[in-house]
Every structure is written in C-alpha cells, then in structure tokens.
Design a protein around this motif. Structure first.
Motif, PDB file in Angstrom:
ATOM      1  N   UNK A 117      63.613 -26.546  96.079  1.00 32.35           N
ATOM      2  CA  UNK A 117      64.480 -27.769  96.106  1.00 32.35           C
ATOM      3  C   UNK A 117      65.512 -28.425  96.139  1.00 32.35           C
ATOM      4  N   UNK A 118      64.171 -29.123  97.738  1.00 32.67           N
ATOM      5  CA  UNK A 118      64.283 -30.898  97.842  1.00 32.67           C
ATOM      6  C   UNK A 118      63.236 -31.880  98.218  1.00 32.67           C
ATOM      7  N   UNK A 119      63.909 -32.875  97.716  1.00 36.78           N
ATOM      8  CA  UNK A 119      63.139 -33.718  97.852  1.00 36.78           C
ATOM      9  C   UNK A 119      63.571 -35.007  98.108  1.00 36.78           C
ATOM     10  N   UNK A 120      63.172 -35.484  99.275  1.00 40.90           N
ATOM     11  CA  UNK A 120      64.149 -36.534 100.444  1.00 40.90           C
ATOM     12  C   UNK A 120      63.337 -37.766 100.687  1.00 40.90           C
ATOM     13  N   UNK A 121      63.642 -38.640 100.303  1.00 39.87           N
ATOM     14  CA  UNK A 121      63.132 -39.669 101.820  1.00 39.87           C
ATOM     15  C   UNK A 121      63.789 -40.732 102.472  1.00 39.87           C
ATOM     16  N   UNK A 122      63.886 -41.398 102.934  1.00 37.54           N
ATOM     17  CA  UNK A 122      63.964 -42.381 103.682  1.00 37.54           C
ATOM     18  C   UNK A 122      63.574 -43.070 104.579  1.00 37.54           C
ATOM     19  N   UNK A 123      63.846 -44.731 104.366  1.00 35.24           N
ATOM     20  CA  UNK A 123      65.367 -44.908 104.387  1.00 35.24           C
ATOM     21  C   UNK A 123      66.036 -44.409 102.931  1.00 35.24           C
ATOM     22  N   UNK A 124      67.105 -45.084 102.328  1.00 35.30           N
ATOM     23  CA  UNK A 124      67.371 -44.835 100.609  1.00 35.30           C
ATOM     24  C   UNK A 124      67.476 -44.719 100.408  1.00 35.30           C
ATOM     25  N   UNK A 125      67.753 -44.911  98.775  1.00 33.82           N
ATOM     26  CA  UNK A 125      66.811 -45.844  97.654  1.00 33.82           C
ATOM     27  C   UNK A 125      68.012 -45.837  96.756  1.00 33.82           C
ATOM     28  N   UNK A 174      63.004 -13.793 105.228  1.00 30.87           N
ATOM     29  CA  UNK A 174      62.502 -14.843 104.596  1.00 30.87           C
ATOM     30  C   UNK A 174      63.355 -16.589 105.351  1.00 30.87           C
ATOM     31  N   UNK A 175      62.321 -17.845 105.695  1.00 32.18           N
ATOM     32  CA  UNK A 175      62.577 -18.272 106.095  1.00 32.18           C
ATOM     33  C   UNK A 175      62.584 -19.271 105.861  1.00 32.18           C
ATOM     34  N   UNK A 176      63.421 -20.562 106.140  1.00 31.98           N
ATOM     35  CA  UNK A 176      63.250 -21.960 105.733  1.00 31.98           C
ATOM     36  C   UNK A 176      61.784 -22.231 106.052  1.00 31.98           C
ATOM     37  N   UNK A 177      60.767 -23.728 105.957  1.00 28.90           N
ATOM     38  CA  UNK A 177      59.923 -23.950 106.170  1.00 28.90           C
ATOM     39  C   UNK A 177      59.693 -25.586 105.037  1.00 28.90           C
ATOM     40  N   UNK A 178      60.489 -25.967 106.168  1.00 24.76           N
ATOM     41  CA  UNK A 178      60.528 -27.465 105.266  1.00 24.76           C
ATOM     42  C   UNK A 178      59.497 -28.586 105.732  1.00 24.76           C
ATOM     43  N   UNK A 179      58.464 -29.421 104.896  1.00 27.43           N
ATOM     44  CA  UNK A 179      58.320 -30.564 105.129  1.00 27.43           C
ATOM     45  C   UNK A 179      58.932 -31.515 105.990  1.00 27.43           C
ATOM     46  N   UNK A 180      58.654 -31.886 106.951  1.00 26.55           N
ATOM     47  CA  UNK A 180      58.983 -33.342 107.557  1.00 26.55           C
ATOM     48  C   UNK A 180      58.192 -34.072 108.605  1.00 26.55           C
ATOM     49  N   UNK A 215      56.775 -49.279 103.246  1.00 27.51           N
ATOM     50  CA  UNK A 215      57.208 -48.340 103.429  1.00 27.51           C
ATOM     51  C   UNK A 215      56.254 -47.870 104.001  1.00 27.51           C
ATOM     52  N   UNK A 216      55.075 -47.270 103.960  1.00 29.39           N
ATOM     53  CA  UNK A 216      54.371 -45.936 104.254  1.00 29.39           C
ATOM     54  C   UNK A 216      53.607 -47.121 105.302  1.00 29.39           C
ATOM     55  N   UNK A 217      52.954 -48.590 104.384  1.00 32.08           N
ATOM     56  CA  UNK A 217      51.742 -48.871 105.519  1.00 32.08           C
ATOM     57  C   UNK A 217      53.221 -49.798 106.394  1.00 32.08           C
ATOM     58  N   UNK A 218      54.049 -49.625 106.131  1.00 36.58           N
ATOM     59  CA  UNK A 218      54.674 -50.525 107.921  1.00 36.58           C
ATOM     60  C   UNK A 218      54.863 -49.016 109.398  1.00 36.58           C
ATOM     61  N   UNK A 219      54.642 -47.882 108.668  1.00 36.51           N
ATOM     62  CA  UNK A 219      54.791 -46.769 109.743  1.00 36.51           C
ATOM     63  C   UNK A 219      56.583 -46.801 109.053  1.00 36.51           C
ATOM     64  N   UNK A 220      57.183 -47.058 108.523  1.00 33.35           N
ATOM     65  CA  UNK A 220      58.343 -46.592 108.545  1.00 33.35           C
ATOM     66  C   UNK A 220      59.356 -45.687 107.431  1.00 33.35           C
ATOM     67  N   UNK A 221      58.174 -44.815 106.325  1.00 36.39           N
ATOM     68  CA  UNK A 221      58.422 -44.266 105.360  1.00 36.39           C
ATOM     69  C   UNK A 221      59.034 -42.910 105.519  1.00 36.39           C
ATOM     70  N   UNK A 222      59.556 -41.590 105.589  1.00 34.43           N
ATOM     71  CA  UNK A 222      60.358 -40.688 106.228  1.00 34.43           C
ATOM     72  C   UNK A 222      60.047 -39.666 105.145  1.00 34.43           C
ATOM     73  N   UNK A 223      59.706 -38.354 105.203  1.00 37.11           N
ATOM     74  CA  UNK A 223      59.793 -37.517 104.080  1.00 37.11           C
ATOM     75  C   UNK A 223      60.735 -36.260 104.063  1.00 37.11           C
ATOM     76  N   UNK A 224      61.546 -35.938 103.641  1.00 38.69           N
ATOM     77  CA  UNK A 224      61.878 -34.737 104.038  1.00 38.69           C
ATOM     78  C   UNK A 224      61.730 -33.479 102.773  1.00 38.69           C
ATOM     79  N   UNK A 225      60.907 -32.313 102.490  1.00 33.29           N
ATOM     80  CA  UNK A 225      60.800 -31.586 101.662  1.00 33.29           C
ATOM     81  C   UNK A 225      61.211 -29.890 101.657  1.00 33.29           C
ATOM     82  N   UNK A 226      61.758 -28.674 100.894  1.00 25.90           N
ATOM     83  CA  UNK A 226      63.076 -27.724 100.883  1.00 25.90           C
ATOM     84  C   UNK A 226      61.737 -26.834 100.724  1.00 25.90           C
TER      85      UNK A 226
END
Length: 304
Positions: free
Chosen positions: A177-185, A228-234, A284-295
């Motif tokens: 239950x977490x799908x987050x991108x940065x910079x925020x839109x 059990x423990x967190x394993x977030x994609x970053x 942003x991906x093309x410019x290597x600026x996009x950050x992604x986090x999933x829980x």
C-alpha cells in the motif's frame, strides 16, 4: 512496451537493496537446521533471480533441491539462460541434467541443473507450471512479490499442501500500500488511490494491502508468523544516473500504472491529466530526476 523479462532482470538490484536482512537471516537459520537435502519450492520464480541471489549471498544450506515454477514460459526460458550464467559468475560449476518433456530444448516444460561450489550442491529444476496446480513436499516455499497478485484465501490452503509439517513460507517483497514519486505532482495522491483501486477491484486476485493481511490471515489459519519487516523499493538516481538497469525497471512501472488507470471503470482521473502526468514522469526519468518508493513487507511464517 518494455519487455517483461528485461523488467524482471532490472528488478534484481532493486530487490537486493529492499530485502529485509533480519527476516532473511531468520529464514537462513531455519533452513540450516533442516536435514539434508533441504527441499525448496519457489512460486512465481520469474527469471530465477532469487535462486541466484541466495546462492551468491551464501544463504542456502550445503545440500539443496530447489524447484522453481512460473506459468510464464518466456520467463522460464530466460531463467534457463540466466541462472547458470549467474551461478558461474559466483564460482559455481553448473551442469545440465536434462529436461522433463519429450521435446528437448528451450521450450521443454522442465529443465534441471546441478551446481557445485566446494562442498555445496544445488540441484535446480526450472519448470513452466501453475504455482497452485503442482504437487510436492517442501521444507520451505518462497513466494517473492507473488502473494499480492493471487487470491490469498485460495493460496494459503495450497501453501499448506506443499509444506511439510513445521515447514516455512518466506514471502518477501509483498506489496503493502504505498506508491510514491518525487518530485511531487498535484495529482499524485489521486493517482495512487486509483492505481491501488485497480489492484483491489479490477485485477483478479491480490490487492494493495496484502503485506499486512498476511500478518492476520496466516495466524487466523493456524500459522505462526516468525518474522516480518519492511522491504521498501527505493529507486533514485546516483551521480546523474540510475544504478544497473533500474531505468528499465522504472520505464516498465510507469507503463504498468498507466495501463492500470486506463482499465479502470469510471476513472477519477481524466485521460488528459493522466497523459500529462505520464509525460512529466517520463521526462524526469529521461533526465535522471525521478525518484520512486513503494512500500513492501517481508513475511516469514511457519505452518503449525
């Protein structure tokens, strides 16, 4: 459209960072206490990255029989190429034992390898099969990034059938239950809700909160949750570029989200907003600026 095999291979380094080491160490200790050979069945094995990872990280006992199944033939065919390559790169000698069908070659349903490194012996079967249609008896079942795309209510009894009494389930990278991108839109929050709604209401099986559901539904079915423990994609750029092939991972993810939103009945986002968001993220991906986090959550449980 990004090739699914390329996505699975690109995901390997993302998973490497994400895996919860405390949960993995407990899993390793349980396997080490089992009588040899230790039998492991992996469900939804993809291109075989988990096999290679556990071997490269020395997380397996000295004598292991490992059966890896996936219903996608293309993924298993790729695993037949990549798993021996990955193992040899980590000091294993690998020999092919044969196939399990009448048709020899890459399209056979089952292929078995044996890999040696010092005193270690790893027998690996890669098989095209429905995860919940197989019969086996295993000390451990691995279901990585898998239980969140199938019906948990149907999966738990099938897992019980596969495991010996006191056998364990290792379910890492289970989405929660977490799908987050940065910079925020401005539409990020609405887009996340819609994407998760697709998981919950449109996609057959699974859901957007399966990680936490495991923590209650397994005990409710008589299992003991051991760890059990967190394993977030970053995923983030470093020194102006993404590590390894992680740009491919993000490209596939953006396509997956857009396809899911397009498939929603009565979408809360109009197509113009969705297209603008996608174009921004691709830029942003093309410019290597996009950050992604999933829980995600890693869960280790014992069949009681």
């Amino acid at each position: 459209m990004t090739d699914h095999r390329a996505y699975l291979e690109a995901k390997r380094t993302v998973d490497d960072r994400a895996l919860n080491r405390r949960v993995l160490e407990r899993f390793e200790a349980i396997l080490a206490a089992r009588s040899a050979p230790v039998r492991i069945v992996e469900l939804g094995a993809g291109v075989g990255a988990m096999i290679a990872r556990l071997a490269a990280w020395d997380r397996l006992p000295a004598d292991v029989v490992y059966r890896a199944v996936d219903r996608d033939q293309v993924s298993i065919e790729r695993a037949r190429e990549r798993v021996p390559e990955w193992l040899r790169a980590n000091g294993y000698e690998v020999d092919r034992l044969g196939t399990g069908s009448d048709d020899e070659g890459e399209h056979s349903a089952r292929t078995t390898f044996v890999a040696h490194s010092g005193e270690r012996r790893l027998e690996i079967t890669l098989e095209v099969a429905d995860a919940f249609a197989i019969e086996d008896t295993a000390d451990a079942v691995i279901a990585a990034a898998f239980l969140d795309i199938v019906s948990l209510e149907e999966a738990i009894p099938d897992l019980e059938e596969l495991l010996v009494p006191d056998g364990v389930l290792y379910a890492p990278i289970t989405f929660d239950g977490g799908t987050t991108f940065a910079p925020r839109d401005p539409i990020d929050d609405r887009l996340e809700r819609e994407y998760h709604r697709h998981m919950d209401d449109v996609r057959p099986g699974g859901g957007s909160r399966v990680g936490r559901r495991l923590l209650t539904q397994l005990p409710g079915a008589g299992w003991d949750v051991l760890e059990a423990g967190g394993s977030d994609w970053i995923v983030r750029p470093r020194d102006g570029r993404y590590p390894a092939e992680e740009r491919v991972f993000l490209e596939h993810l953006l396509e997956t989200i857009d396809d899911a939103l397009a498939a929603l009945p009565e979408p809360a986002l109009d197509s113009a907003d969705r297209q603008r968001w996608l174009e921004r993220r691709r830029g942003e991906l093309e410019g290597s600026e996009l950050v992604f986090v999933a829980h995600n959550l890693d869960v280790l449980a014992r069949r009681c």
